[in-house]
Enzyme design. Structure first.
Site, PDB file in Angstrom:
ATOM      1  N   TYR A 299      64.108  42.176  83.754  1.00  0.00           N
ATOM      2  CA  TYR A 299      64.038  41.050  84.701  1.00  0.00           C
ATOM      3  C   TYR A 299      65.415  40.435  84.900  1.00  0.00           C
ATOM      4  O   TYR A 299      66.048  39.961  83.952  1.00  0.00           O
ATOM      5  CB  TYR A 299      63.060  40.011  84.169  1.00  0.00           C
ATOM      6  CG  TYR A 299      62.595  38.994  85.194  1.00  0.00           C
ATOM      7  CD1 TYR A 299      61.398  39.188  85.884  1.00  0.00           C
ATOM      8  CD2 TYR A 299      63.323  37.840  85.447  1.00  0.00           C
ATOM      9  CE1 TYR A 299      60.939  38.246  86.801  1.00  0.00           C
ATOM     10  CE2 TYR A 299      62.878  36.899  86.367  1.00  0.00           C
ATOM     11  CZ  TYR A 299      61.688  37.108  87.041  1.00  0.00           C
ATOM     12  OH  TYR A 299      61.236  36.184  87.945  1.00  0.00           O
ATOM     13  N   TYR A 343      63.522  39.683  95.303  1.00  0.00           N
ATOM     14  CA  TYR A 343      63.024  38.777  94.264  1.00  0.00           C
ATOM     15  C   TYR A 343      61.533  38.564  94.490  1.00  0.00           C
ATOM     16  O   TYR A 343      61.125  37.722  95.282  1.00  0.00           O
ATOM     17  CB  TYR A 343      63.781  37.449  94.338  1.00  0.00           C
ATOM     18  CG  TYR A 343      63.289  36.401  93.364  1.00  0.00           C
ATOM     19  CD1 TYR A 343      63.369  36.605  91.991  1.00  0.00           C
ATOM     20  CD2 TYR A 343      62.766  35.195  93.822  1.00  0.00           C
ATOM     21  CE1 TYR A 343      62.924  35.638  91.104  1.00  0.00           C
ATOM     22  CE2 TYR A 343      62.327  34.219  92.938  1.00  0.00           C
ATOM     23  CZ  TYR A 343      62.404  34.449  91.584  1.00  0.00           C
ATOM     24  OH  TYR A 343      61.973  33.490  90.705  1.00  0.00           O
TER      25      TYR A 343
END
Length: 390
Positions: A299, A343
């Site tokens: 991430y 994102y």
């Protein structure tokens, strides 16, 4: 349920990702978040060779404006026997798949779709910072930091990033290899916003400051889009359109003195204790070690936390992750990550792990059979190990 080192979870191998689907990733979708969610869900079902009538479970984030029952109605899904939401923003990504796998293993549902959809660029932008909140217990923690000017996610991460650099005698250029690697992969990914636009370390160093020591190219994008993941039993998945991506292990984790992005009162700021909780469970439940992982989908909302995650998972020693990434010691974020592709709160990273296992990634790693996927950090988080069938 918490599993200590060396213990095995009974969940591994019982569920698999059978379908993935997404909208285009843009800066202005021109449609509602509900429509984005439905498009992604339908695309994922089509990828799996299933229909809305096959679905009996839905999982999303608490931070989502499209409730499960509304998505079910709009997508043509009928009765639901399982619906669930996971808190803490991007930390929820891998936990949605864990929830789905738990429901399937328990016999509560047979086909569960996990989804996340938002207009995070044209609508509410997280990067704009805290503007208004309903009073809450967790909001009180933010209240200690907002008057000091810590108003945005970048400012919260910058506190830990500065301490990390100080502790290990590094400068802000240490974050550059993460950004360059993501953009190199994104440049070859037609679905990525930064398709065809790689960067160099010099580009990273020249990008404008956002919050010391973070530069623009240390910060992920703001994206409009939707992503969905279809999870079902492994046996059923074998009969569907694409090879199953088996859930080898799944975990959630929150550390001691955990807050949402502002855990500044722990004993140290150079690591991510919540990630350590997840790592301990994933390695223990799977019986795997860092050397067994073929691809890391880590991430990357901010580059410093990629380095800390790699260290918490044991891929390298504390303070050494920048060199580890620069050496390409592990194929990392082969879709371009949130820095380069989009994102989507980490959900697009799960989809990339599935593509790697299918052999269909645009940046395919030959023989990829074990993929680590992590979720948002600085908050209670989650993680997955997905594997090839058999």
């Amino acid at each position: 349920m918490t599993h200590g080192p060396g213990s095995r979870s009974s969940l591994g191998g019982r569920a698999a990702v059978a379908g993935i689907g997404a909208t285009e990733f843009s800066k202005d979708s021109g449609r509602s978040e509900l429509k984005l969610a439905v498009e992604a869900v339908r695309a994922a079902l089509d990828d799996a060779g299933l229909s809305p009538a096959d679905v009996d479970g839905l999982v999303t984030f608490t931070m989502d404006t499209s409730p499960e029952i509304t998505v079910a109605q709009a997508a043509g899904i009928g009765e639901l026997t399982f619906f669930s939401r996971i808190h803490y923003g991007g930390g929820a990504a891998c936990a949605t798949v864990q929830q789905a796998a738990l429901a399937i293993a328990a016999g509560i549902a047979e086909v569960v779709v996990c989804y996340r959809a938002f207009n995070e660029r044209s609508g509410r932008r997280f990067g704009s910072g805290v503007q208004r909140r309903e009073p809450s217990a967790e909001g009180a923690a933010l209240g200690w930091n907002l008057p000091a000017g810590l108003l945005t996610p970048a400012s919260w991460v910058a506190m830990a990033a500065r301490r990390y650099l100080h502790t290990y005698g590094l400068d802000a250029d240490a974050f550059g290899p993460v950004a360059v690697t993501a953009r190199r992969h994104a440049a070859r990914n037609p679905a990525a916003y930064f398709h065809g636009r790689p960067i160099t370390l010099a580009d990273h160093a020249a990008s404008r400051r956002i919050v010391e020591p973070l530069r623009l190219l240390d910060c992920c994008q703001e994206t409009d889009g939707g992503q969905a993941i279809v999870v079902t039993g492994t046996e059923r998945a074998r009969d569907l359109r694409n090879p199953p991506a088996v859930v080898v292990a799944a975990a959630q984790g929150a550390g001691r003195a955990q807050e949402q992005m502002t855990s500044f009162y722990r004993d140290g700021l150079t690591g991510l204790p919540e990630t350590a909780v997840v790592a301990r469970q994933l390695w223990g439940a799977s019986g795997l070690a860092p050397a067994d992982i073929d691809v890391g989908i880590v991430y990357d909302h901010f580059t410093p936390f990629v380095l800390m995650q790699l260290e918490e998972f044991g891929f390298c020693a504390p303070g050494e992750a920048s060199g580890f990434v620069a050496a390409d010691a592990l194929p990392l974020n082969t879709h371009g990550g949130q820095l380069g592709e989009a994102y989507l709160h980490g959900m697009n990273g799960i989809a990339e792990a599935v593509r790697q296992l299918r052999g269909t990634s645009v940046n395919q790693v030959p023989g990829a059979a074990r993929i680590l996927v992590t979720a948002g950090t600085g908050v209670p988080t989650s993680g997955l190990i997905l594997g090839a069938d058999g």
